[in-house]
Design an enzyme around this catalytic site. Structure first.
Site, short mmCIF file in Angstrom:
data_model
loop_
_atom_site.label_atom_id
_atom_site.label_comp_id
_atom_site.label_asym_id
_atom_site.label_seq_id
_atom_site.Cartn_x
_atom_site.Cartn_y
_atom_site.Cartn_z
N ASN A 1 21.60 45.09 56.28
CA ASN A 1 20.81 44.03 55.66
C ASN A 1 21.13 43.99 54.16
OD1 ASN A 1 18.83 42.48 54.46
ND2 ASN A 1 17.14 43.38 55.62
N HIS B 1 19.87 35.34 58.69
CA HIS B 1 19.80 36.56 57.89
C HIS B 1 20.09 37.75 58.80
CE1 HIS B 1 18.49 39.72 55.34
NE2 HIS B 1 17.29 39.86 55.86
N CYS C 1 15.02 38.41 50.89
CA CYS C 1 16.12 38.08 51.79
C CYS C 1 16.26 36.58 52.02
CB CYS C 1 15.94 38.79 53.12
SG CYS C 1 15.74 40.57 52.94
O1 UT7 Z 1 14.56 41.69 55.43
C1 UT7 Z 1 13.42 42.39 55.88
C2 UT7 Z 1 13.78 43.83 56.00
N1 UT7 Z 1 13.12 44.58 57.03
C3 UT7 Z 1 13.34 44.45 58.35
O2 UT7 Z 1 14.03 43.60 58.83
C4 UT7 Z 1 12.69 45.50 59.21
C5 UT7 Z 1 12.15 44.97 60.52
N2 UT7 Z 1 11.82 46.09 61.40
C6 UT7 Z 1 12.76 46.70 62.14
O3 UT7 Z 1 13.92 46.31 62.14
C7 UT7 Z 1 12.32 47.83 63.03
O4 UT7 Z 1 10.91 47.94 62.98
C8 UT7 Z 1 12.96 49.19 62.62
C9 UT7 Z 1 14.45 49.17 62.95
C10 UT7 Z 1 12.75 49.47 61.15
C11 UT7 Z 1 12.32 50.29 63.44
O5 UT7 Z 1 12.47 50.06 64.82
P1 UT7 Z 1 11.23 50.22 65.78
O6 UT7 Z 1 11.72 50.00 67.17
O7 UT7 Z 1 10.15 49.31 65.28
O8 UT7 Z 1 10.89 51.75 65.60
P2 UT7 Z 1 9.51 52.39 65.14
O9 UT7 Z 1 9.28 52.12 63.70
O10 UT7 Z 1 8.46 51.97 66.10
O11 UT7 Z 1 9.81 53.92 65.30
C12 UT7 Z 1 10.03 54.47 66.58
C13 UT7 Z 1 10.32 55.94 66.38
C14 UT7 Z 1 9.32 56.66 65.47
O12 UT7 Z 1 9.14 57.95 66.01
P3 UT7 Z 1 7.78 58.29 66.81
O13 UT7 Z 1 6.68 58.07 65.82
O14 UT7 Z 1 7.75 57.34 67.96
O15 UT7 Z 1 8.01 59.71 67.21
C15 UT7 Z 1 10.04 56.81 64.17
O16 UT7 Z 1 9.63 57.93 63.43
O17 UT7 Z 1 11.59 56.10 65.76
C16 UT7 Z 1 11.47 56.97 64.62
N3 UT7 Z 1 12.44 56.60 63.62
C17 UT7 Z 1 13.70 57.03 63.64
N4 UT7 Z 1 14.35 57.87 64.48
C18 UT7 Z 1 15.65 58.10 64.21
C19 UT7 Z 1 12.28 55.75 62.58
N5 UT7 Z 1 13.43 55.63 61.91
C20 UT7 Z 1 14.33 56.42 62.54
C21 UT7 Z 1 15.68 56.70 62.33
N6 UT7 Z 1 16.31 57.53 63.19
N7 UT7 Z 1 16.39 56.16 61.32
#
Ligand code: UT7
Length: 329
Positions: A286, A256, A115
């Site tokens: 993204n 970004h 990215c």
């Molecule tokens: O250019 C680099 C590219 N990558 C990035 O920029 C990613 C950076 N990270 C992020 O943007 C965030 O970490 C995410 C948006 C990917 C995730 O957000 P988060 O607030 O960190 O959520 P999490 O991973 O802590 O997940 C929270 C919950 C989990 O459920 P449990 O384990 O708490 O029951 C996940 O399973 O949300 C769940 N979850 C979803 N629920 C609904 C994960 N993805 C989804 C989804 N829809 N798409």
């Protein structure tokens, strides 16, 4: 005042197919509410059919930039393409574009910095222009990560979209415009946080050692999030320090576009008011290396980025890599 690399014109390309959060609700267990709250993304563009690809997007963006610049492709001495989703493992996407635009006198290569690919490529191109190696360069940022996503993995497939931007950079003497400065950083120890294991020489497709490894993006979202929040702010502060500038000197911030919360935290750390922060993450998600030039393009089209303005761009991604630059537009 001295020789600098000045943006002559910018082009862009996105596929016409729109994938909304409602569409994703039909593919994986997710909701529009979750995606918007956690990322700010409402929809993204994805390549469709056999023709649309990274090279296709790169060519369209490049053609627009060249046409708007009025520069003869035969005068272009360098084609650099920031991408991690090239049409082939090799040859490079830069070479396919070089051929298609008729830049017969140009060197061409891809820059692999995920990215942050556009920032890395701009830095290289500008250095060659300033050194007098070339007078005109085409710099592209492009990715089509929709091709590399696991469409059953809700934690990644909601994030990415496809897009490209390209600029024609030219040498100008005695100017205060151009790429004023860049910082590039990396930390390979975090490579495991976002990667594609299979397809390279360590785990070739179909090899015994690739069994159990993924051919699509794997990501530890929370780790990348923590890194990104720190890295975005650090890179911006570092490049401003290097240039003896402060956030007040910045007319527009084009970060970004990975996640609205990450952008908000960087803008807050810099103390930038919302009118100085460019956002289009809601429309495109993204787009990896395409994200920053696509943002610059739209900002210019909307009249928010004008000649002579100081624009701060910052990116982070797989590697891990991150970097920032300031361009006097
Ligand atoms: O250019 C680099 C590219 N990558 C990035 O920029 C990613 C950076 N990270 C992020 O943007 C965030 O970490 C995410 C948006 C990917 C995730 O957000 P988060 O607030 O960190 O959520 P999490 O991973 O802590 O997940 C929270 C919950 C989990 O459920 P449990 O384990 O708490 O029951 C996940 O399973 O949300 C769940 N979850 C979803 N629920 C609904 C994960 N993805 C989804 C989804 N829809 N798409």
């Amino acid at each position: 005042m001295s020789r600098n690399a000045v943006v002559q014109a910018i082009g862009h390309a996105v596929p016409s197919k729109v994938l909304t959060n409602a569409d994703l609700e039909k593919i994986v267990d997710t909701s529009d509410e979750w995606i918007v709250q956690r990322t700010g993304i409402k929809e993204r563009r994805v390549c469709d059919g056999p023709i649309e690809s990274t090279g296709w997007l790169a060519l369209k963006a490049s053609q627009e930039a060249i046409e708007r610049s009025g520069i003869d492709p035969l005068k272009i001495g360098l084609v650099l393409c920031g991408t991690v989703s090239g049409d082939y493992i090799w040859p490079s996407t830069a070479c396919t574009v070089q051929d298609q635009i008729g830049a017969k006198h140009a060197g061409a290569f891809d820059v692999s910095a995920a990215c942050a690919g556009f920032i890395y490529a701009m830095s290289n191109a500008a250095a060659m222009i300033k050194a007098g190696e070339v007078d005109h360069a085409l710099v592209i940022g492009v990715d089509s990560l929709s091709k590399q996503v696991d469409w059953t993995d809700r934690s990644t497939c909601i994030l990415f979209g496809d897009g490209a931007g390209a600029v024609v950079l030219s040498a100008e003497e005695d100017t205060d415009r151009g790429l004023l400065g860049t910082v590039l950083m990396s930390d390979g120890s975090g490579g495991k946080f976002i990667c594609i294991d299979v397809g390279g020489s360590r785990y070739p497709y179909g090899s015994p050692q690739s069994v159990g490894k993924k051919e699509t993006i794997t990501m530890q979202g929370a780790e990348v999030y923590r890194f990104a929040v720190q890295a975005m702010g650090d890179a911006c502060c570092k490049v401003l320090d290097k240039l003896h500038m402060t956030p007040e000197d910045i007319d527009l911030f084009v970060p970004h576009q990975a996640n609205l919360r990450i952008i908000d935290s960087a803008a807050k750390r810099l103390g930038l008011p919302s009118e100085k922060v460019f956002l289009n993450v809601h429309k495109y998600g993204n787009t990896s290396a395409g994200s920053i030039p696509l943002g610059l393009y739209e900002a210019e089209q909307e009249g928010r980025l004008k000649r002579g303005m100081n624009v701060l761009t910052v990116g982070f991604g797989a590697g891990l890599v991150w970097g920032a630059n300031v361009i006097k537009w």
